[in-house]
Design a protein around this motif. Structure first.
Motif, PDB file in Angstrom:
ATOM      1  N   ALA A 177       0.827  -1.208   0.000  1.00  0.00           N
ATOM      2  CA  ALA A 177       0.000   0.000   0.000  1.00  0.00           C
ATOM      3  C   ALA A 177       0.862   1.260   0.000  1.00  0.00           C
ATOM      4  O   ALA A 177       0.510   2.268  -0.636  1.00  0.00           O
ATOM      5  CB  ALA A 177      -0.936  -0.019   1.209  1.00  0.00           C
ATOM      6  N   MET A 178       2.005   1.237   0.684  1.00  0.00           N
ATOM      7  CA  MET A 178       2.893   2.386   0.690  1.00  0.00           C
ATOM      8  C   MET A 178       3.495   2.628  -0.690  1.00  0.00           C
ATOM      9  O   MET A 178       3.742   3.781  -1.079  1.00  0.00           O
ATOM     10  CB  MET A 178       4.011   2.184   1.718  1.00  0.00           C
ATOM     11  CG  MET A 178       3.551   2.178   3.167  1.00  0.00           C
ATOM     12  SD  MET A 178       2.707   3.687   3.674  1.00  0.00           S
ATOM     13  CE  MET A 178       3.966   4.910   3.378  1.00  0.00           C
ATOM     14  N   ALA A 184       1.951   5.893  -7.242  1.00  0.00           N
ATOM     15  CA  ALA A 184       0.791   5.821  -8.133  1.00  0.00           C
ATOM     16  C   ALA A 184       0.668   7.105  -8.945  1.00  0.00           C
ATOM     17  O   ALA A 184       1.081   8.178  -8.488  1.00  0.00           O
ATOM     18  CB  ALA A 184      -0.490   5.579  -7.328  1.00  0.00           C
ATOM     19  N   PRO A 185       0.115   7.048 -10.145  1.00  0.00           N
ATOM     20  CA  PRO A 185      -0.083   8.264 -10.943  1.00  0.00           C
ATOM     21  C   PRO A 185      -0.943   9.281 -10.198  1.00  0.00           C
ATOM     22  O   PRO A 185      -1.897   8.922  -9.506  1.00  0.00           O
ATOM     23  CB  PRO A 185      -0.805   7.745 -12.201  1.00  0.00           C
ATOM     24  CG  PRO A 185      -0.441   6.293 -12.281  1.00  0.00           C
ATOM     25  CD  PRO A 185      -0.314   5.826 -10.865  1.00  0.00           C
ATOM     26  N   LYS A 186      -0.590  10.545 -10.330  1.00  0.00           N
ATOM     27  CA  LYS A 186      -1.307  11.614  -9.640  1.00  0.00           C
ATOM     28  C   LYS A 186      -2.504  12.091 -10.475  1.00  0.00           C
ATOM     29  O   LYS A 186      -2.627  13.261 -10.824  1.00  0.00           O
ATOM     30  CB  LYS A 186      -0.357  12.773  -9.338  1.00  0.00           C
ATOM     31  CG  LYS A 186       0.906  12.371  -8.606  1.00  0.00           C
ATOM     32  CD  LYS A 186       0.621  11.629  -7.305  1.00  0.00           C
ATOM     33  CE  LYS A 186       1.904  11.234  -6.599  1.00  0.00           C
ATOM     34  NZ  LYS A 186       1.656  10.444  -5.368  1.00  0.00           N
ATOM     35  N   VAL A 195      -6.776   4.255  -3.270  1.00  0.00           N
ATOM     36  CA  VAL A 195      -7.807   4.052  -2.247  1.00  0.00           C
ATOM     37  C   VAL A 195      -8.254   2.597  -2.220  1.00  0.00           C
ATOM     38  O   VAL A 195      -8.437   2.006  -1.142  1.00  0.00           O
ATOM     39  CB  VAL A 195      -9.007   4.986  -2.521  1.00  0.00           C
ATOM     40  CG1 VAL A 195     -10.168   4.657  -1.595  1.00  0.00           C
ATOM     41  CG2 VAL A 195      -8.591   6.445  -2.342  1.00  0.00           C
ATOM     42  N   PHE A 196      -8.410   1.982  -3.402  1.00  0.00           N
ATOM     43  CA  PHE A 196      -8.809   0.578  -3.470  1.00  0.00           C
ATOM     44  C   PHE A 196      -7.769  -0.333  -2.805  1.00  0.00           C
ATOM     45  O   PHE A 196      -8.117  -1.248  -2.054  1.00  0.00           O
ATOM     46  CB  PHE A 196      -9.007   0.177  -4.927  1.00  0.00           C
ATOM     47  CG  PHE A 196      -9.245  -1.292  -5.134  1.00  0.00           C
ATOM     48  CD1 PHE A 196     -10.462  -1.873  -4.771  1.00  0.00           C
ATOM     49  CD2 PHE A 196      -8.270  -2.101  -5.692  1.00  0.00           C
ATOM     50  CE1 PHE A 196     -10.684  -3.232  -4.949  1.00  0.00           C
ATOM     51  CE2 PHE A 196      -8.481  -3.452  -5.883  1.00  0.00           C
ATOM     52  CZ  PHE A 196      -9.692  -4.020  -5.509  1.00  0.00           C
ATOM     53  N   VAL A 197      -6.481  -0.054  -3.057  1.00  0.00           N
ATOM     54  CA  VAL A 197      -5.415  -0.873  -2.460  1.00  0.00           C
ATOM     55  C   VAL A 197      -5.396  -0.715  -0.947  1.00  0.00           C
ATOM     56  O   VAL A 197      -5.222  -1.696  -0.201  1.00  0.00           O
ATOM     57  CB  VAL A 197      -4.056  -0.492  -3.081  1.00  0.00           C
ATOM     58  CG1 VAL A 197      -2.909  -1.118  -2.291  1.00  0.00           C
ATOM     59  CG2 VAL A 197      -3.988  -0.942  -4.531  1.00  0.00           C
ATOM     60  N   TRP A 198      -5.603   0.505  -0.447  1.00  0.00           N
ATOM     61  CA  TRP A 198      -5.649   0.699   1.001  1.00  0.00           C
ATOM     62  C   TRP A 198      -6.854  -0.006   1.618  1.00  0.00           C
ATOM     63  O   TRP A 198      -6.759  -0.533   2.743  1.00  0.00           O
ATOM     64  CB  TRP A 198      -5.673   2.184   1.345  1.00  0.00           C
ATOM     65  CG  TRP A 198      -4.317   2.819   1.336  1.00  0.00           C
ATOM     66  CD1 TRP A 198      -3.797   3.650   0.399  1.00  0.00           C
ATOM     67  CD2 TRP A 198      -3.295   2.634   2.323  1.00  0.00           C
ATOM     68  NE1 TRP A 198      -2.514   4.014   0.733  1.00  0.00           N
ATOM     69  CE2 TRP A 198      -2.179   3.411   1.911  1.00  0.00           C
ATOM     70  CE3 TRP A 198      -3.200   1.909   3.504  1.00  0.00           C
ATOM     71  CZ2 TRP A 198      -0.998   3.461   2.645  1.00  0.00           C
ATOM     72  CZ3 TRP A 198      -2.029   1.966   4.241  1.00  0.00           C
ATOM     73  CH2 TRP A 198      -0.948   2.733   3.815  1.00  0.00           C
ATOM     74  N   CYS A 199      -7.965  -0.045   0.905  1.00  0.00           N
ATOM     75  CA  CYS A 199      -9.125  -0.809   1.398  1.00  0.00           C
ATOM     76  C   CYS A 199      -8.799  -2.291   1.469  1.00  0.00           C
ATOM     77  O   CYS A 199      -9.177  -2.980   2.434  1.00  0.00           O
ATOM     78  CB  CYS A 199     -10.334  -0.558   0.508  1.00  0.00           C
ATOM     79  SG  CYS A 199     -11.017   1.113   0.624  1.00  0.00           S
ATOM     80  N   LEU A 200      -8.087  -2.807   0.461  1.00  0.00           N
ATOM     81  CA  LEU A 200      -7.640  -4.202   0.504  1.00  0.00           C
ATOM     82  C   LEU A 200      -6.716  -4.437   1.697  1.00  0.00           C
ATOM     83  O   LEU A 200      -6.789  -5.485   2.356  1.00  0.00           O
ATOM     84  CB  LEU A 200      -6.915  -4.559  -0.781  1.00  0.00           C
ATOM     85  CG  LEU A 200      -7.749  -4.821  -2.035  1.00  0.00           C
ATOM     86  CD1 LEU A 200      -6.828  -5.149  -3.211  1.00  0.00           C
ATOM     87  CD2 LEU A 200      -8.723  -5.979  -1.803  1.00  0.00           C
ATOM     88  N   CYS A 201      -5.847  -3.477   1.965  1.00  0.00           N
ATOM     89  CA  CYS A 201      -4.913  -3.600   3.086  1.00  0.00           C
ATOM     90  C   CYS A 201      -5.664  -3.702   4.415  1.00  0.00           C
ATOM     91  O   CYS A 201      -5.351  -4.555   5.255  1.00  0.00           O
ATOM     92  CB  CYS A 201      -3.968  -2.405   3.080  1.00  0.00           C
ATOM     93  SG  CYS A 201      -2.724  -2.432   4.384  1.00  0.00           S
ATOM     94  N   ILE A 202      -6.662  -2.852   4.605  1.00  0.00           N
ATOM     95  CA  ILE A 202      -7.450  -2.894   5.846  1.00  0.00           C
ATOM     96  C   ILE A 202      -8.237  -4.194   5.944  1.00  0.00           C
ATOM     97  O   ILE A 202      -8.281  -4.840   7.003  1.00  0.00           O
ATOM     98  CB  ILE A 202      -8.387  -1.680   5.908  1.00  0.00           C
ATOM     99  CG1 ILE A 202      -7.563  -0.385   5.983  1.00  0.00           C
ATOM    100  CG2 ILE A 202      -9.333  -1.779   7.100  1.00  0.00           C
ATOM    101  CD1 ILE A 202      -8.394   0.870   5.858  1.00  0.00           C
TER     102      ILE A 202
END
Length: 361
Positions: A177-178, A184-186, A195-202
């Motif tokens: 996630a980091m 990631a592209p801005k 955001v999707f990857v951070w949701c997967l992380c949680i």
């Protein structure tokens, strides 16, 4: 007609791939040696982390035999999250985090930089886990876990008993996630995927707790340590790689100061100025450059004056006056508080490296 279009599309795709490999993936010997060292450090850290996890597992077996029973420490989140005996879900979330991260690396315009930062941060976090996993033994939270048996140096297992502090699976989630948070592209797509990857992380962290693969404290420690390792490597990389002009084929594979192909030349020049780098990647030292130019100017002035003395007798007074004015102009010193003189050597050197002239006030 359709066959010809397919062939043309394939030809263009192959040309694009070869061009990208030459521009963004090609490395020199120094960078290859560096990446080999990163891989070796990562491999050794992961291997010895496995060794210490085996030690912790075997010691937990001894403690359980002495106590005669297995019990679980009280955990607040265990009361909110029910027990789910589906360990494959934990491993599945590893894959779910790896796949988008690999795609990000393949599509990034500085891919080896992402790989280097990822490998170093993961290795640092693994080295920290070596010092914690076997120091303090806690009762395993999962009642169906198996103890590691055999030689601790040759046994490899997942989800063994005693492999507690801290969560290795959550470490993988957060490190991936980091990567997305930093590289990631801005744009709207990049931010949405982040955001999707951070949701997967949680979600993966909650699955680890639900499977009782770790206590909540193990998961929280991974959340604390992984970002710390990531930003420690980022700090070291900025000051000892980027600012020093090292590993240029990894840091700037296309051009010093260029992050993406679409960056303008003015943007690249501004980055080089902010980083204190010349166009070839060497650190810019204004004091050394000024002293060097001052010495060369003294030699030039001495030669000019000698040439003037030798031809003084054959010159008219008008010619001598014109030459004196020329010498004053060539030997002009930087004006105080007004930048450099319009035609000074320092300004020409600056312009050759950056393609611009300093603004006079």
């Amino acid at each position: 007609m359709l066959t010809a279009r397919v062939r043309e599309l394939g030809r263009r795709s192959l040309m694009f791939l070869m061009r990208r490999i030459r521009r963004n993936w090609w490395l020199d010997r120094v960078c290859i040696a560096f990446l080999v060292c990163v891989g070796a450090v990562f491999g050794l850290s992961y291997y010895f982390m496995n060794v210490m996890a085996n030690v912790a597992s075997q010691r937990s077996k001894i403690i359980e035999d002495q106590l005669g029973s297995r019990y679980t420490l009280p955990d607040v989140f265990f009361g909110f999250i029910g027990y789910v005996d589906l360990l494959w879900l934990t491993d599945m979330f590893d894959a779910l985090m790896f796949v988008p991260t690999v795609l990000l690396v393949l599509s990034h315009e500085r891919p080896w930089r992402v790989v280097s930062r990822l490998g170093l941060a993961w290795a640092l976090a693994s080295l920290i886990r070596i010092t914690t996993v076997a120091i303090t033994s806690v009762p395993d939270p999962r009642p169906t876990c198996k103890y590691a048996e055999g030689n601790v140096f040759t046994t490899f297992a997942l989800h063994r008993c005693g492999d507690a502090i801290y969560s290795g699976h959550t470490l993988i989630f957060v490190i991936c996630a980091m990567v997305w948070a930093s590289f990631a592209p801005k744009n709207i797509i990049g931010r949405s995927l982040t955001v999707f990857v951070w949701c997967l992380c949680i979600a993966g962290s909650l699955v680890v707790i639900a499977n009782r693969a770790h206590y909540t404290i193990d998961v929280l420690l991974a959340w604390y340590i992984a970002p710390g390792a990531w930003f420690t490597v980022a700090w070291f990389w900025y000051w000892h790689v980027t600012r020093k002009g090292r590993l240029l084929r990894i840091e700037f594979p296309v051009e010093v100061g260029r992050h993406r192909d679409k960056d303008t030349e003015e943007m690249c020049q501004r980055r080089r100025m902010e980083l204190g780098l010349l166009a070839d990647g060497t650190p810019f030292d204004p004091a050394a450059m000024y002293l060097g130019l001052a010495r060369s100017r003294e030699v030039q002035d001495s030669n000019t004056i000698l040439h003037q003395v030798n031809e003084k007798d054959s010159e008219t007074p008008e010619q001598m006056g014109m030459q004196d004015e020329y010498l004053i102009e060539v030997g002009g010193t930087p004006a105080v508080g007004a930048g450099y003189t319009a035609e000074s050597d320092m300004e020409r050197a600056f312009s050759e490296d950056f393609g611009t002239r300093p603004q006079h006030h």
